[in-house]
Design an enzyme around this catalytic site. Structure first.
Site, PDB file in Angstrom:
ATOM      1  N   LYS A 148      -1.677  11.091  -0.501  1.00  0.00           N
ATOM      2  CA  LYS A 148      -2.394   9.824  -0.701  1.00  0.00           C
ATOM      3  C   LYS A 148      -3.697  10.133  -1.409  1.00  0.00           C
ATOM      4  O   LYS A 148      -4.198  11.255  -1.344  1.00  0.00           O
ATOM      5  CB  LYS A 148      -2.700   9.159   0.652  1.00  0.00           C
ATOM      6  CG  LYS A 148      -2.847   7.664   0.574  1.00  0.00           C
ATOM      7  CD  LYS A 148      -1.486   6.992   0.602  1.00  0.00           C
ATOM      8  CE  LYS A 148      -1.599   5.503   0.763  1.00  0.00           C
ATOM      9  NZ  LYS A 148      -0.327   4.905   1.179  1.00  0.00           N
TER      10      LYS A 148
HETATM   11  P1  NAD Z   1      -3.698  -5.283  -1.472  1.00  0.00           P
HETATM   12  O1  NAD Z   1      -4.934  -4.723  -2.072  1.00  0.00           O
HETATM   13  O2  NAD Z   1      -2.695  -5.892  -2.380  1.00  0.00           O
HETATM   14  O3  NAD Z   1      -4.075  -6.353  -0.340  1.00  0.00           O
HETATM   15  C1  NAD Z   1      -4.964  -6.064   0.698  1.00  0.00           C
HETATM   16  C2  NAD Z   1      -5.236  -7.351   1.436  1.00  0.00           C
HETATM   17  O4  NAD Z   1      -6.014  -7.050   2.608  1.00  0.00           O
HETATM   18  C3  NAD Z   1      -6.047  -8.373   0.630  1.00  0.00           C
HETATM   19  O5  NAD Z   1      -5.545  -9.667   0.854  1.00  0.00           O
HETATM   20  C4  NAD Z   1      -7.449  -8.242   1.224  1.00  0.00           C
HETATM   21  O6  NAD Z   1      -8.231  -9.430   1.093  1.00  0.00           O
HETATM   22  C5  NAD Z   1      -7.095  -7.966   2.675  1.00  0.00           C
HETATM   23  N1  NAD Z   1      -8.229  -7.412   3.424  1.00  0.00           N
HETATM   24  C6  NAD Z   1      -9.082  -6.448   3.042  1.00  0.00           C
HETATM   25  N2  NAD Z   1     -10.027  -6.296   3.975  1.00  0.00           N
HETATM   26  C7  NAD Z   1      -9.742  -7.176   4.972  1.00  0.00           C
HETATM   27  C8  NAD Z   1     -10.370  -7.525   6.200  1.00  0.00           C
HETATM   28  N3  NAD Z   1     -11.483  -6.971   6.578  1.00  0.00           N
HETATM   29  N4  NAD Z   1      -9.799  -8.472   6.991  1.00  0.00           N
HETATM   30  C9  NAD Z   1      -8.695  -9.090   6.591  1.00  0.00           C
HETATM   31  N5  NAD Z   1      -8.064  -8.832   5.420  1.00  0.00           N
HETATM   32  C10 NAD Z   1      -8.590  -7.885   4.623  1.00  0.00           C
HETATM   33  O7  NAD Z   1      -3.051  -4.057  -0.648  1.00  0.00           O
HETATM   34  P2  NAD Z   1      -1.523  -3.896  -0.219  1.00  0.00           P
HETATM   35  O8  NAD Z   1      -0.845  -3.041  -1.221  1.00  0.00           O
HETATM   36  O9  NAD Z   1      -0.959  -5.213   0.145  1.00  0.00           O
HETATM   37  O10 NAD Z   1      -1.682  -2.984   1.093  1.00  0.00           O
HETATM   38  C11 NAD Z   1      -1.950  -3.543   2.372  1.00  0.00           C
HETATM   39  C12 NAD Z   1      -1.605  -2.524   3.438  1.00  0.00           C
HETATM   40  O11 NAD Z   1      -0.218  -2.148   3.313  1.00  0.00           O
HETATM   41  C13 NAD Z   1      -2.379  -1.205   3.379  1.00  0.00           C
HETATM   42  O12 NAD Z   1      -2.545  -0.713   4.680  1.00  0.00           O
HETATM   43  C14 NAD Z   1      -1.448  -0.303   2.605  1.00  0.00           C
HETATM   44  O13 NAD Z   1      -1.712   1.068   2.830  1.00  0.00           O
HETATM   45  C15 NAD Z   1      -0.133  -0.724   3.194  1.00  0.00           C
HETATM   46  N6  NAD Z   1       1.048  -0.396   2.406  1.00  0.00           N
HETATM   47  C16 NAD Z   1       1.145  -0.793   1.107  1.00  0.00           C
HETATM   48  C17 NAD Z   1       2.294  -0.487   0.393  1.00  0.00           C
HETATM   49  C18 NAD Z   1       2.510  -0.976  -1.030  1.00  0.00           C
HETATM   50  O14 NAD Z   1       3.618  -0.800  -1.535  1.00  0.00           O
HETATM   51  N7  NAD Z   1       1.528  -1.587  -1.673  1.00  0.00           N
HETATM   52  C19 NAD Z   1       3.322   0.266   0.988  1.00  0.00           C
HETATM   53  C20 NAD Z   1       3.194   0.645   2.318  1.00  0.00           C
HETATM   54  C21 NAD Z   1       2.052   0.305   3.017  1.00  0.00           C
END
Ligand code: NAD
Length: 462
Positions: A148
């Protein structure tokens, strides 16, 4: 010139989003004055996130009596790359950014994991996220290790052109520390297919022309035209939806009668919301970095997505009432999908939740203390390394398609993803029953057993 530093010792560091909510009685549904939109505050000091991962590893390792030498290997990372790289911003002004790539383990295959652009990303968080990738890939049985990284940056402060230059300079600084059969990045928080396309293009530009086509799988989560896979954009949310569907079937809880709440409305949260709503469940509250919105009659996730694309957040959505952090967390529902950042379900907020199951779409949304509280309160947890594995599974499919010069249609991708997710879900459930342990520990037990097997077979050099 970029400076490369290898850091060897894990360091305690502040965590993310440690908002300090005021204490109220659990599930207090009395009307409250909504607080102003949540603004991320300076993080309070807290212990290392990587140490939390190790707590989970230790629990599972004790149960399977993991070989102490293999425990030692998995308790440390393999490589840690820190790059400080300069980027010309406006004309001649230079800003220096810090980027990370932590490679935790590659016993099962090339390092694999996302790149996050976030102001609070640090080496400790990258270590934790990299270790989770190792365990996730082992659990869902794909031939990848764990990594990561990302840049410590608030991307909202930069124009698209500046972000492109920063991303390309970061990819250049990483150089041969990534590669299609060595370490394969993908999107994570605040990164997307466009950013993957810039990394791809920068990486390929450093190769001789006749080498380029053979290296397209250096990143996954690319746009379709740049070699991406059908279904990769929704893959993580789709995997979450498959898990929720299976949980509902097994608990005889028809989703048509169920309600759910979602924290985080980015890639994962918005897809999970749309897909779970598509299964019949009613979305009743959503929270993102701008605040929360709630409507017990239901929120149309497609409409909310349109609103967010224009207004940048859910807080002032006219289809719901504004709710603060506490009101959001206390909303009674059947299913809670945390899809934002780490540590959102902690010793305080775990007591507020009024749901039957937490489907962990985010990585590390629950602290070890909160795990114990959820268990005492009889709230099921579908653990992150299972629940959000859909993303890396379809990344693996994208990588395979690129290697074989194939293109699979969405039906094929979804079919194969469902098979992988259901198999992993069933194995975690069965292991939890067999050993009378919680699902998270069961998931780690399965991952550790797979990793132990390969170390035993291959031995440790020299
Ligand atoms: P993203 O950047 O697309 O979205 C993140 C979201 O979280 C946004 O809506 C943001 O406003 C919100 N957020 C940030 N701080 C916050 C807070 N304090 N309170 C509430 N909401 C808050 O990111 P993503 O790709 O959707 O990833 C989200 C999670 O999923 C992360 O933990 C990431 O590691 C995990 N994840 C992502 C993927 C992927 O394929 N993108 C795969 C596995 C896991």
């Amino acid at each position: 010139m970029a400076t490369h530093t290898i850091i060897e010792q894990p360091s305690a560091s502040p965590g993310l989003l440690d908002r300090q909510p005021q204490l109220v009685e659990p599930n207090d549904e009395r009307p409250r004055e909504p607080q102003p939109p949540a603004v991320p505050t300076a993080p309070a000091a807290r212990r290392s996130l990587f140490a939390d991962v190790m707590t989970r590893l230790d629990r599972a390792a004790d149960i399977v009596r993991l070989d102490p030498n293999i425990r030692k290997i998995l308790a440390s990372t393999e490589n840690e790359i820190v790059v400080n790289f300069p980027v010309k911003m406006n004309g001649c002004d230079v800003e220096v950014f810090t980027g990370y790539r932590v490679q935790h383990n590659d016993a099962l295959g090339p390092f694999k994991g996302g790149l996050r652009f976030h102001p609070q990303l640090d080496i400790d968080e990258a270590r934790a996220l990299a270790a989770w990738m190792t365990f996730k890939c082992a659990l869902v049985d794909i031939p990848f290790g764990g990594a990561k990284g990302g840049i410590q940056i608030d991307p909202a402060k930069y124009s698209p052109t500046q972000l492109e230059r920063i991303t390309r300079r970061f990819a250049y600084a990483l150089g041969d520390n990534i590669g299609p059969d060595y370490d394969i990045p993908a999107p994570d928080v605040n990164t997307n297919p466009q950013i993957m396309a810039w990394i791809l293009d920068t990486y390929l530009s450093t190769l001789p022309p006749h080498e380029r086509q053979r290296h397209v799988h250096v990143v996954t989560g690319k746009p379709l035209a740049a070699g991406g896979s059908a279904g990769r954009d929704k893959a993580t949310g789709q995997g979450v939806a498959f898990c929720v569907e299976r949980w509902a079937q097994e608990h005889r809880r028809p989703l048509e009668e169920a309600t759910f709440t979602v924290q985080g409305f980015g890639n994962v949260g918005s897809w999970a919301a749309r897909l779970i709503a598509g299964l019949g469940a009613r979305l009743i509250a959503v929270q993102d970095v701008t605040g929360g919105t709630r409507n017990r009659n239901g929120i149309d996730p497609e409409d909310l997505l349109r609103y967010v694309s224009v207004h940048g957040g859910v807080a002032r959505y006219p289809g719901g009432e504004f709710v603060d952090d506490i009101m959001f967390m206390q909303t009674p529902a059947d299913i809670f999908v945390p899809a934002a950042l780490e540590n959102q379900i902690n010793a305080t907020t775990a007591a507020w939740l009024n749901v039957s199951v937490v489907a962990e779409a985010a990585n590390g949304p629950t602290t070890p203390e909160a795990d114990d509280i959820l268990k005492q309160r009889g709230i099921d947890v579908i653990p992150d390394i299972l629940c959000n594995a859909g993303g890396v599974v379809v990344s693996y499919f994208e990588w395979l398609q690129n290697k074989r010069s194939e293109f699979w249609d969405l039906e094929e991708v979804d079919f194969k993803l469902r098979k992988k997710m259901n198999l992993a879900y069933d194995r975690v459930r069965d292991k939890a029953r067999e050993l009378s342990i919680d699902w998270r520990t069961a998931a780690y037990v399965l991952a550790l057993s797979r990793l132990e097997k390969i170390y035993k077979e291959r031995g440790i050099f020299p």
